[in-house]
Design a protein around this motif. Sequence first.
Motif, short mmCIF file in Angstrom:
data_model
loop_
_atom_site.label_atom_id
_atom_site.label_comp_id
_atom_site.label_asym_id
_atom_site.label_seq_id
_atom_site.Cartn_x
_atom_site.Cartn_y
_atom_site.Cartn_z
N VAL A 264 0.84 -1.20 0.00
CA VAL A 264 0.00 0.00 0.00
C VAL A 264 0.88 1.25 0.00
CG1 VAL A 264 -1.68 1.32 1.37
CG2 VAL A 264 -1.97 -1.14 1.06
N CYS A 265 1.96 1.23 0.76
CA CYS A 265 2.89 2.38 0.76
C CYS A 265 3.46 2.61 -0.63
CB CYS A 265 4.02 2.15 1.76
SG CYS A 265 3.53 2.29 3.48
N LEU A 266 3.83 1.53 -1.32
CA LEU A 266 4.36 1.68 -2.68
C LEU A 266 3.32 2.29 -3.62
CD1 LEU A 266 6.34 -1.65 -3.22
CD2 LEU A 266 7.26 0.63 -2.80
N VAL A 267 2.08 1.85 -3.49
CA VAL A 267 1.01 2.39 -4.34
C VAL A 267 0.82 3.88 -4.05
CG1 VAL A 267 -1.47 2.30 -4.81
CG2 VAL A 267 -0.15 0.19 -4.67
N LEU A 268 0.83 4.25 -2.78
CA LEU A 268 0.68 5.67 -2.43
C LEU A 268 1.86 6.50 -2.93
CD1 LEU A 268 -0.80 5.33 1.17
CD2 LEU A 268 -2.00 5.97 -0.93
N TRP A 269 3.07 5.95 -2.80
CA TRP A 269 4.24 6.64 -3.33
C TRP A 269 4.12 6.85 -4.84
CZ3 TRP A 269 8.09 3.52 0.01
CH2 TRP A 269 8.60 4.31 1.04
N SER A 270 3.62 5.84 -5.52
CA SER A 270 3.51 5.97 -6.98
C SER A 270 2.46 7.01 -7.36
CB SER A 270 3.20 4.62 -7.62
OG SER A 270 1.87 4.24 -7.36
N ARG A 271 1.48 7.23 -6.50
CA ARG A 271 0.49 8.29 -6.75
C ARG A 271 1.13 9.67 -6.59
NH1 ARG A 271 -3.86 6.17 -9.26
NH2 ARG A 271 -4.57 4.33 -8.17
N LEU A 272 2.06 9.78 -5.63
CA LEU A 272 2.75 11.06 -5.41
C LEU A 272 3.75 11.37 -6.53
CD1 LEU A 272 3.57 10.92 -1.60
CD2 LEU A 272 2.01 12.48 -2.74
N LEU A 273 4.46 10.34 -6.95
CA LEU A 273 5.50 10.50 -7.97
C LEU A 273 5.24 9.52 -9.11
CD1 LEU A 273 8.51 10.55 -5.53
CD2 LEU A 273 7.59 12.51 -6.75
N PRO A 274 4.28 9.83 -9.96
CA PRO A 274 3.96 8.89 -11.04
C PRO A 274 5.13 8.73 -12.01
CG PRO A 274 2.59 10.86 -11.18
CD PRO A 274 3.47 11.02 -10.00
N GLU A 275 5.45 7.49 -12.26
CA GLU A 275 6.49 7.16 -13.23
C GLU A 275 6.11 5.80 -13.83
OE1 GLU A 275 11.10 6.02 -12.97
OE2 GLU A 275 10.53 7.85 -11.90
N PRO A 276 5.94 5.72 -15.15
CA PRO A 276 5.46 4.48 -15.78
C PRO A 276 6.30 3.24 -15.46
CG PRO A 276 5.45 6.29 -17.36
CD PRO A 276 6.12 6.80 -16.13
N ALA A 277 7.61 3.37 -15.42
CA ALA A 277 8.45 2.20 -15.15
C ALA A 277 8.21 1.67 -13.74
CB ALA A 277 9.92 2.55 -15.33
N ARG A 278 8.12 2.56 -12.78
CA ARG A 278 7.85 2.13 -11.40
C ARG A 278 6.43 1.60 -11.27
NH1 ARG A 278 10.53 6.96 -7.89
NH2 ARG A 278 12.68 6.49 -8.37
N ALA A 279 5.50 2.17 -12.00
CA ALA A 279 4.11 1.70 -11.93
C ALA A 279 4.02 0.25 -12.40
CB ALA A 279 3.20 2.60 -12.77
N ARG A 280 4.75 -0.09 -13.45
CA ARG A 280 4.76 -1.49 -13.92
C ARG A 280 5.38 -2.41 -12.88
NH1 ARG A 280 5.89 1.17 -18.71
NH2 ARG A 280 8.13 0.89 -18.52
N GLN A 281 6.43 -1.94 -12.23
CA GLN A 281 7.07 -2.76 -11.18
C GLN A 281 6.13 -2.95 -9.99
OE1 GLN A 281 10.69 -0.53 -10.60
NE2 GLN A 281 11.85 -1.94 -11.90
#
Length: 177
Positions: free
Chosen positions: A75-92
């Motif tokens: 959940v923390c990773l998902v929230l971080w990805s919402r703050l700093l969207p980056e396609p490569a990290r989103a796929r990971q």
Amino acid sequence: MLNHGKLATRALLAVVFWPSLFFFWFLGPFVFFLLSTTSSEVCPLLERREQFLASANGTLPMLVLQNLIYAVPIVCLVLWSRLLPEPARARQIVICIKLFAIAAILGALWEYGSSLVCDGYGQPFFSPVWQITSYLPIANIVVNIPLYVLVFSLGRAFSTREDDPTEDTARPDGTVS
């Protein structure tokens, strides 16, 4: 440049992420396995199929709680990805979620099967397929190692500052930008 609110939110997520990753993911499985399986003192006292089923079904709330607690770093990773969207990290992160779901299912089957078979006492009551659950920790390790590495590397990437240090230079009027 990141604003201070995003930076504070990232820091707060890091404060939740790192302890939950180390305490829940690295130490938790041992504690939860002991709490979620039928104890070795109870197993010899069980005599009927219904008793074994009741005992194994009694572990289900602990298995649900365990998986909810294990989901905190994801959940923390998902929230971080919402703050700093980056396609490569989103796929990971999607890969992390899929690996986590597989690991949760394997872990639940293993712990439920361990309670159901109860270290061999329940063998005559249930299909021999439940005995195969004793091999699930091997499959779980195969899934968890890449999951741990990926979650750790993503957490490290998200929790480090990415703003440009040259932006914090002093202006001619003496203020810092």
